[in-house]
Design a protein around this motif. Sequence first.
Motif, PDB file in Angstrom:
ATOM      1  N   GLY A   1      -8.885   5.145   0.315  1.00 22.82           N
ATOM      2  CA  GLY A   1      -9.831   5.172  -0.728  1.00 22.82           C
ATOM      3  C   GLY A   1     -11.137   5.383  -0.467  1.00 22.82           C
TER       4      GLY A   1
ATOM      5  N   HIS B   1       0.913   6.508  -7.043  1.00 25.12           N
ATOM      6  CA  HIS B   1      -0.264   7.335  -7.458  1.00 25.12           C
ATOM      7  C   HIS B   1      -0.118   8.897  -7.265  1.00 25.12           C
ATOM      8  CE1 HIS B   1      -3.033   3.678  -7.233  1.00 25.12           C
ATOM      9  NE2 HIS B   1      -2.469   3.747  -8.223  1.00 25.12           N
TER      10      HIS B   1
ATOM     11  N   LEU C   1      -5.732  -0.522  -6.365  1.00 23.50           N
ATOM     12  CA  LEU C   1      -6.168  -1.093  -5.123  1.00 23.50           C
ATOM     13  C   LEU C   1      -7.122  -2.385  -5.168  1.00 23.50           C
ATOM     14  CD1 LEU C   1      -5.869  -0.415  -1.941  1.00 23.50           C
ATOM     15  CD2 LEU C   1      -8.004   0.777  -2.225  1.00 23.50           C
TER      16      LEU C   1
ATOM     17  N   ILE D   1       0.732  -1.259   0.053  1.00 20.56           N
ATOM     18  CA  ILE D   1       0.070  -0.030   0.047  1.00 20.56           C
ATOM     19  C   ILE D   1       0.883   1.326   0.024  1.00 20.56           C
ATOM     20  CG2 ILE D   1      -1.428   1.269   1.266  1.00 20.56           C
ATOM     21  CD1 ILE D   1      -3.023  -0.683  -0.077  1.00 20.56           C
ATOM     22  N   GLU D   2       1.871   1.133   0.944  1.00 17.09           N
ATOM     23  CA  GLU D   2       2.734   2.462   0.759  1.00 17.09           C
ATOM     24  C   GLU D   2       3.375   2.591  -0.234  1.00 17.09           C
ATOM     25  OE1 GLU D   2       6.377   4.705   1.302  1.00 17.09           O
ATOM     26  OE2 GLU D   2       6.614   2.551   0.626  1.00 17.09           O
TER      27      GLU D   2
ATOM     28  N   LEU E   1       2.388   1.945  -3.374  1.00 14.66           N
ATOM     29  CA  LEU E   1       1.213   2.156  -4.235  1.00 14.66           C
ATOM     30  C   LEU E   1       0.641   3.771  -3.979  1.00 14.66           C
ATOM     31  CD1 LEU E   1      -0.955   1.199  -6.241  1.00 14.66           C
ATOM     32  CD2 LEU E   1      -2.551   0.509  -4.392  1.00 14.66           C
ATOM     33  N   GLN E   2       0.856   4.308  -2.862  1.00 12.33           N
ATOM     34  CA  GLN E   2       0.421   5.462  -2.695  1.00 12.33           C
ATOM     35  C   GLN E   2       1.505   6.501  -3.227  1.00 12.33           C
ATOM     36  OE1 GLN E   2       0.644   5.231   1.638  1.00 12.33           O
ATOM     37  NE2 GLN E   2      -1.618   5.586   1.780  1.00 12.33           N
TER      38      GLN E   2
ATOM     39  N   TRP F   1      -5.987   2.017   5.043  1.00 11.93           N
ATOM     40  CA  TRP F   1      -4.644   2.133   4.850  1.00 11.93           C
ATOM     41  C   TRP F   1      -4.426   3.078   3.818  1.00 11.93           C
ATOM     42  CZ3 TRP F   1      -2.358  -3.411   5.541  1.00 11.93           C
ATOM     43  CH2 TRP F   1      -2.214  -3.436   7.095  1.00 11.93           C
ATOM     44  N   TYR F   2      -5.100   2.833   2.533  1.00 11.31           N
ATOM     45  CA  TYR F   2      -4.767   3.557   1.271  1.00 11.31           C
ATOM     46  C   TYR F   2      -5.499   4.993   1.355  1.00 11.31           C
ATOM     47  CZ  TYR F   2      -5.106   4.921  -3.336  1.00 11.31           C
ATOM     48  OH  TYR F   2      -5.045   5.517  -4.683  1.00 11.31           O
TER      49      TYR F   2
END
Length: 314
Positions: free
Chosen positions: A254, A126, A219, A119-120, A122-123, A251-252
Motif C-alpha cells: 500500500g 481487491h 487494510l 493480507i494474502e 485481501l490482495q 506486505w500489502y
Amino acid sequence: MTIRHDLERALGRRVLAVDLVPEGHSGFTYRTLLEGGQQGILRLSPPGARIAGPADIPRQGRLMQALSGAGLPVPEVIAMSEESIIDGRPFVLMAAVEGERIEKLAGLMSDEEIAWSAIEALQRIHALPLEMTGIGHEHAVTPEDEVTRWAWLMKRAPEELTQRAPTLAGLLSANSPPAAEPTLVHGDYHFGNMLFRDGRLVAILDWEIAELGQPLLDLACLSLAARTGRAGAGVPGGGQVDVADELLLDWYGGDAAGYWWYLALTYYKYAAIFGYNLMLHRRGKRLDPMYESRTETIVEFIDEGIRLLTEGSV
C-alpha cells in the motif's frame, strides 16, 4: 419452530435443528443441521427491517455466491431467496466452514502467520474484477462518500460520547485523499470476521457492509484490529494480533501517503457504528448490552482519529 418449518419448506428437505449463534452482534444468525448431516449457517434480516444496507440479506447472498464461485475463502451458499419466506423474511443459507476463531488461535499460529494470511486473502479480494463480485453494477464509493455515510450514523449516537466527532469529521473532509481505482471492499475486515484452519485463513465472514470503493479501507481496518491495547481491543477479535502498521503496509504494497487518512476514517467509522448500536440498545430497538462496554472506546476512537490527522503518523 417457525424458522425451522419455513426453512424445510424452502429447501424441500428436513431441517433437524436451528440454534441461534451467540457470537457476533450484527444480525440474526443461526446454526442449522440438515438431513444427511450437513451443517449450515442461516442469516435472516432483522424483523420488520427495510431490505437495504446491512439488512439486505439477498445482496449478501449474491455477493458471497459470486466470491465463492471465484475461489475466494467465502462460505458456499446452499440456498437463498429474496422473497420473505423464512419467518416473513428473506434468507441466505451458507455451508458451515470448519475453522477456529481468532480467540482460539493462541499458540497455534504466530501473529505474523495470521496477519500474512489475512493480507494474502485481501490482495485476492481487491484483485477480483468488479464484474465478478456480484455487485459490479453498483456505484463506487469515494472517500468523501465515506465521511458522509458515517457522519449520518454518528449523529444518532449518544451526544455525550461524540462531542469531538465534528472535529474529526472536519479534519477528514479537509484532508480527503484522491480516490483510487475502486475494488471490492469488505468494509469490516478484521480478525474477528475470519476462520482459520491448519495455519491458513479458510473463511471470511460478515459481508453485510461490503461495497465497491477504496481498497485501503480494508487494510486500515485490519491495522486497527492488529493494534495492541484498549484501542485495538475495541473491534471484535482486536488486540489478538500484534503486528506493526508498517509491516502490514509492506506486505500489502500500500501507499503510505494516504494511509493515515484511511486509518483515521476507520476509527471514526467504528465509533459511529458502536455509538449507533448503543443508541438502538438503549432505546430497546435492538438489545445488546455489549455496547454499553464500548462507551469509553467510542470516545477514544474519536480522539485517536484526530491525533492521527494532526500528527500524521502513529
